[in-house]
Design an enzyme around this catalytic site. Structure first.
Site, PDB file in Angstrom:
ATOM      1  N   GLY A   1       0.859  -1.181   0.000  1.00 34.17           N
ATOM      2  CA  GLY A   1       0.000   0.000   0.000  1.00 34.17           C
ATOM      3  C   GLY A   1       0.885   1.216   0.000  1.00 34.17           C
ATOM      4  O   GLY A   1       1.823   1.291  -0.778  1.00 34.17           O
ATOM      5  N   GLU A   2       0.616   2.122   0.898  1.00 34.82           N
ATOM      6  CA  GLU A   2       1.421   3.343   0.982  1.00 34.82           C
ATOM      7  C   GLU A   2       1.894   3.485   2.427  1.00 34.82           C
ATOM      8  O   GLU A   2       1.095   3.741   3.329  1.00 34.82           O
ATOM      9  CB  GLU A   2       0.551   4.523   0.536  1.00 34.82           C
ATOM     10  CG  GLU A   2       1.274   5.835   0.485  1.00 34.82           C
ATOM     11  CD  GLU A   2       2.540   5.808  -0.366  1.00 34.82           C
ATOM     12  OE1 GLU A   2       2.523   5.277  -1.486  1.00 34.82           O
ATOM     13  OE2 GLU A   2       3.577   6.314   0.119  1.00 34.82           O
ATOM     14  N   SER A   3       3.198   3.291   2.615  1.00 35.57           N
ATOM     15  CA  SER A   3       3.719   3.239   3.980  1.00 35.57           C
ATOM     16  C   SER A   3       3.498   4.538   4.760  1.00 35.57           C
ATOM     17  O   SER A   3       3.194   4.501   5.958  1.00 35.57           O
ATOM     18  CB  SER A   3       5.205   2.873   3.974  1.00 35.57           C
ATOM     19  OG  SER A   3       5.925   3.740   3.131  1.00 35.57           O
TER      20      SER A   3
ATOM     21  N   CYS B   1       6.109  -5.247   0.463  1.00 36.49           N
ATOM     22  CA  CYS B   1       6.282  -3.927  -0.154  1.00 36.49           C
ATOM     23  C   CYS B   1       6.200  -2.799   0.886  1.00 36.49           C
ATOM     24  O   CYS B   1       7.125  -2.655   1.679  1.00 36.49           O
ATOM     25  CB  CYS B   1       5.295  -3.765  -1.307  1.00 36.49           C
ATOM     26  SG  CYS B   1       5.849  -2.552  -2.504  1.00 36.49           S
TER      27      CYS B   1
ATOM     28  N   ARG C   1      13.094   3.349  -0.581  1.00 40.83           N
ATOM     29  CA  ARG C   1      11.693   3.423  -1.029  1.00 40.83           C
ATOM     30  C   ARG C   1      11.606   3.711  -2.522  1.00 40.83           C
ATOM     31  O   ARG C   1      12.421   4.454  -3.058  1.00 40.83           O
ATOM     32  CB  ARG C   1      10.971   4.577  -0.333  1.00 40.83           C
ATOM     33  CG  ARG C   1      10.627   4.368   1.089  1.00 40.83           C
ATOM     34  CD  ARG C   1       9.752   5.523   1.578  1.00 40.83           C
ATOM     35  NE  ARG C   1       8.442   5.491   0.935  1.00 40.83           N
ATOM     36  CZ  ARG C   1       7.620   6.533   0.870  1.00 40.83           C
ATOM     37  NH1 ARG C   1       7.963   7.690   1.383  1.00 40.83           N
ATOM     38  NH2 ARG C   1       6.450   6.413   0.286  1.00 40.83           N
TER      39      ARG C   1
ATOM     40  N   ARG D   1       6.391   0.159  -7.430  1.00 40.26           N
ATOM     41  CA  ARG D   1       7.093   1.172  -6.603  1.00 40.26           C
ATOM     42  C   ARG D   1       7.736   0.480  -5.391  1.00 40.26           C
ATOM     43  O   ARG D   1       7.559   0.888  -4.251  1.00 40.26           O
ATOM     44  CB  ARG D   1       6.123   2.259  -6.156  1.00 40.26           C
ATOM     45  CG  ARG D   1       5.617   3.102  -7.320  1.00 40.26           C
ATOM     46  CD  ARG D   1       4.510   4.037  -6.913  1.00 40.26           C
ATOM     47  NE  ARG D   1       5.011   5.001  -5.946  1.00 40.26           N
ATOM     48  CZ  ARG D   1       4.372   5.337  -4.830  1.00 40.26           C
ATOM     49  NH1 ARG D   1       3.232   4.780  -4.518  1.00 40.26           N
ATOM     50  NH2 ARG D   1       4.877   6.226  -4.033  1.00 40.26           N
TER      51      ARG D   1
ATOM     52  N   HIS E   1       4.796  -8.373  -4.171  1.00 46.71           N
ATOM     53  CA  HIS E   1       3.429  -8.560  -3.646  1.00 46.71           C
ATOM     54  C   HIS E   1       2.935  -9.996  -3.830  1.00 46.71           C
ATOM     55  O   HIS E   1       2.188 -10.262  -4.778  1.00 46.71           O
ATOM     56  CB  HIS E   1       2.458  -7.640  -4.393  1.00 46.71           C
ATOM     57  CG  HIS E   1       2.641  -6.195  -4.108  1.00 46.71           C
ATOM     58  ND1 HIS E   1       2.066  -5.574  -3.029  1.00 46.71           N
ATOM     59  CD2 HIS E   1       3.341  -5.250  -4.765  1.00 46.71           C
ATOM     60  CE1 HIS E   1       2.392  -4.298  -3.037  1.00 46.71           C
ATOM     61  NE2 HIS E   1       3.170  -4.070  -4.078  1.00 46.71           N
TER      62      HIS E   1
ATOM     63  N   GLU F   1       0.611 -11.292  -2.497  1.00 46.12           N
ATOM     64  CA  GLU F   1      -0.854 -11.271  -2.362  1.00 46.12           C
ATOM     65  C   GLU F   1      -1.551 -10.989  -3.692  1.00 46.12           C
ATOM     66  O   GLU F   1      -2.774 -11.043  -3.768  1.00 46.12           O
ATOM     67  CB  GLU F   1      -1.276 -10.249  -1.294  1.00 46.12           C
ATOM     68  CG  GLU F   1      -1.083  -8.766  -1.636  1.00 46.12           C
ATOM     69  CD  GLU F   1       0.336  -8.236  -1.365  1.00 46.12           C
ATOM     70  OE1 GLU F   1       1.283  -9.049  -1.300  1.00 46.12           O
ATOM     71  OE2 GLU F   1       0.475  -7.008  -1.256  1.00 46.12           O
TER      72      GLU F   1
HETATM   73  N1  GLN Z   1       5.973   3.002  -2.558  1.00 45.64           N
HETATM   74  C1  GLN Z   1       5.120   2.539  -1.520  1.00 45.64           C
HETATM   75  C2  GLN Z   1       5.546   3.058  -0.155  1.00 45.64           C
HETATM   76  O1  GLN Z   1       6.490   3.756  -0.044  1.00 45.64           O
HETATM   77  C3  GLN Z   1       5.094   1.030  -1.480  1.00 45.64           C
HETATM   78  C4  GLN Z   1       4.420   0.527  -2.728  1.00 45.64           C
HETATM   79  C5  GLN Z   1       3.668  -0.746  -2.563  1.00 45.64           C
HETATM   80  O2  GLN Z   1       3.389  -1.229  -1.468  1.00 45.64           O
HETATM   81  N2  GLN Z   1       3.282  -1.264  -3.690  1.00 45.64           N
HETATM   82  O3  GLN Z   1       4.917   2.784   0.795  1.00 45.64           O
END
Ligand code: GLN
Length: 189
Positions: free
Chosen positions: A46-48, A78, A105, A133, A168, A170
């Site tokens: 997701g987005e950390s 991720c 990252r 990403r 991922h 998942e």
């Molecule tokens: N770039 C995202 C982050 O910094 C991680 C990307 C992902 O989980 N697919 O959290």
């Protein structure tokens, strides 16, 4: 055995669905009391940065950190890997600082540069890996084992009860990484 899935943001449903397919009971973790009695916990992709805001504001950071340091097995994928890493080479924040790894990252590029590769993993064989990403591991502590790599780059690493993937598992329908994690959780019990 019940496995928690951190459910503040990201690939929550996807992880729950893989664990369902493996016949494992899951619980979405949003509050400290949801950690009680878990045999393991998953930190989704997701987005950390967003996840951390929600973890921190929700008062979950302290209890998560305590549970993990107390030996609760964890799988981070991720963004989940970023949350578990002790160091982030290109970011000013630090999150749970659990695993002795440094990650960069967004090292795999932008969303449009997402790609899929076949990687080979110790004991699991070759499996499909999706990178979006993705964080790349730039330093490995002495206690960290590399279970899977893409060329020279470690993409699946384990330190004791903690497992982290740059990709991922998942998202591909392949259940082997989760299966491996469940074995770790069973042994710990
Ligand atoms: N770039 C995202 C982050 O910094 C991680 C990307 C992902 O989980 N697919 O959290």
């Amino acid at each position: 055995m019940t496995i928690g899935v951190l459910a503040v943001q990201g690939d929550v449903r996807e992880h729950v669905s893989v664990l369902d397919r493996l016949g494992t009971e899951t619980r979405r973790v949003l509050r400290p009391e949801h950690l009680e009695g878990l045999s393991g916990i998953v930190f989704p992709g997701g987005e950390s940065t967003a996840m951390w805001r929600l973890i921190d504001h929700g008062g979950l950071a302290g209890s998560l950190s305590e549970a993990l340091r107390g030996g609760l097995p964890a799988l981070g994928t991720c963004a989940g890997m970023i949350l578990l890493a002790r160091e982030i080479t290109n970011w000013h924040e630090r999150y749970l600082e659990i695993m002795d790894i440094a990650v960069e990252r967004n090292a795999s590029g932008r969303q449009v540069d997402s790609f899929e590769r076949v990687i080979s993993c110790d004991g699991l064989g070759t499996l499909p890996a999706v990178f979006i990403r993705a964080p790349y591991v730039r330093r490995l502590g002495a206690g960290v084992k590399v279970l899977g790599s893409m060329g020279d780059l470690p993409v699946l690493v384990r330190e004791g009860n903690w497992l982290a993937a740059s990709f991922h598992p998942e998202l591909t329908g392949d259940t082997r990484v989760h299966g491996y994690f469940l074995d770790m959780c069973r042994k710990e019990r």
